[in-house]
Design a protein around this motif. Structure first.
Motif, PDB file in Angstrom:
ATOM      1  N   GLN A   1       0.844  -1.167   0.066  1.00  0.00           N
ATOM      2  CA  GLN A   1      -0.219   0.189   0.033  1.00  0.00           C
ATOM      3  C   GLN A   1       0.822   1.442   0.246  1.00  0.00           C
ATOM      4  N   VAL A   2      -0.008   2.444  -0.121  1.00  0.00           N
ATOM      5  CA  VAL A   2       0.877   3.716  -0.625  1.00  0.00           C
ATOM      6  C   VAL A   2       0.495   4.683   0.266  1.00  0.00           C
ATOM      7  N   GLN A   3       0.594   5.994   0.594  1.00  0.00           N
ATOM      8  CA  GLN A   3      -0.385   6.603   1.218  1.00  0.00           C
ATOM      9  C   GLN A   3       0.320   8.058   0.544  1.00  0.00           C
ATOM     10  N   LEU A   4      -0.703   8.848   0.061  1.00  0.00           N
ATOM     11  CA  LEU A   4       0.003  10.175  -0.402  1.00  0.00           C
ATOM     12  C   LEU A   4      -0.649  11.544   0.170  1.00  0.00           C
ATOM     13  N   VAL A   5       0.289  12.161   0.380  1.00  0.00           N
ATOM     14  CA  VAL A   5      -0.090  13.716   0.745  1.00  0.00           C
ATOM     15  C   VAL A   5       0.540  14.582  -0.155  1.00  0.00           C
TER      16      VAL A   5
ATOM     17  N   CYS B   1       3.884  15.827  -4.009  1.00  0.00           N
ATOM     18  CA  CYS B   1       3.055  14.607  -3.243  1.00  0.00           C
ATOM     19  C   CYS B   1       3.753  13.499  -3.000  1.00  0.00           C
TER      20      CYS B   1
ATOM     21  N   ALA C   1       4.385  10.430  -1.375  1.00  0.00           N
ATOM     22  CA  ALA C   1       4.646   8.651  -0.763  1.00  0.00           C
ATOM     23  C   ALA C   1       4.884   7.799   0.320  1.00  0.00           C
ATOM     24  N   SER C   2       4.521   7.142   1.128  1.00  0.00           N
ATOM     25  CA  SER C   2       5.207   6.441   1.657  1.00  0.00           C
ATOM     26  C   SER C   2       5.469   5.520   0.709  1.00  0.00           C
TER      27      SER C   2
ATOM     28  N   TYR D   1      -5.082   3.989  -5.388  1.00  0.00           N
ATOM     29  CA  TYR D   1      -4.404   5.201  -4.310  1.00  0.00           C
ATOM     30  C   TYR D   1      -4.592   6.653  -4.266  1.00  0.00           C
TER      31      TYR D   1
ATOM     32  N   GLY E   1      -4.471  10.806  -2.831  1.00  0.00           N
ATOM     33  CA  GLY E   1      -3.982  11.829  -1.434  1.00  0.00           C
ATOM     34  C   GLY E   1      -5.659  12.571  -1.023  1.00  0.00           C
ATOM     35  N   GLN E   2      -5.095  13.325  -0.444  1.00  0.00           N
ATOM     36  CA  GLN E   2      -6.407  14.042   0.389  1.00  0.00           C
ATOM     37  C   GLN E   2      -6.826  15.265  -0.162  1.00  0.00           C
TER      38      GLN E   2
END
Length: 127
Positions: A1-5, A22, A24-25, A116, A118-119
């Motif tokens: 999984q990846v989280q995007l900010v 952006c 990514a984790s 996936y 981001g917010q």
């Protein structure tokens, strides 16, 4: 999984510039094709730009071609959207998105393919 900010949004006058980032984790950022989309109230999410895992072959919506540049730094797990010559119609919430791809050169332009997101970050261009 990846989280995007996403970061970098804000208020700018028409003709100005902004750079969105952006972050990514995770350790496998280079496995993901990336894209930028935007959305205004009451409208569907709109494709803006996409880039392959390797950074080759970026692709742009006609409305931003020649004004926006997408790039990525796999060492920093970050994708960027440099926006220049901004217009009031560029006002929107901008989202980055990621999808795993085996191909190093494939770009993805359809929102439903990405899994996936981001917010979002607000970009407002005043006239």
């Amino acid at each position: 999984q990846v989280q995007l900010v996403e970061t970098g949004g804000g208020l700018v006058q028409a003709g100005g510039s902004l750079r969105l980032s952006c972050a990514a984790s995770g350790r496998t950022f280079s496995s993901y094709a990336m894209g930028w989309f935007r959305q205004t109230p009451g409208k569907e999410r709109e494709f803006v730009a996409a880039i392959s895992r390797s950074g080759r072959g970026p692709f742009y919506a006609d409305s931003v071609s020649g004004r926006f540049t997408i790039s990525r730094d796999n060492a920093k797990n970050t994708v960027y959207l440099q926006m220049s010559s901004l217009k009031p119609e560029d006002t929107a919430v901008y989202y980055c998105a990621a999808v795993a791809r085996d191909s190093s050169i494939a770009v993805v332009t359809t929102a439903r393919t990405y899994n996936y997101w981001g917010q979002g970050t607000q970009v407002t261009v005043s006239s």
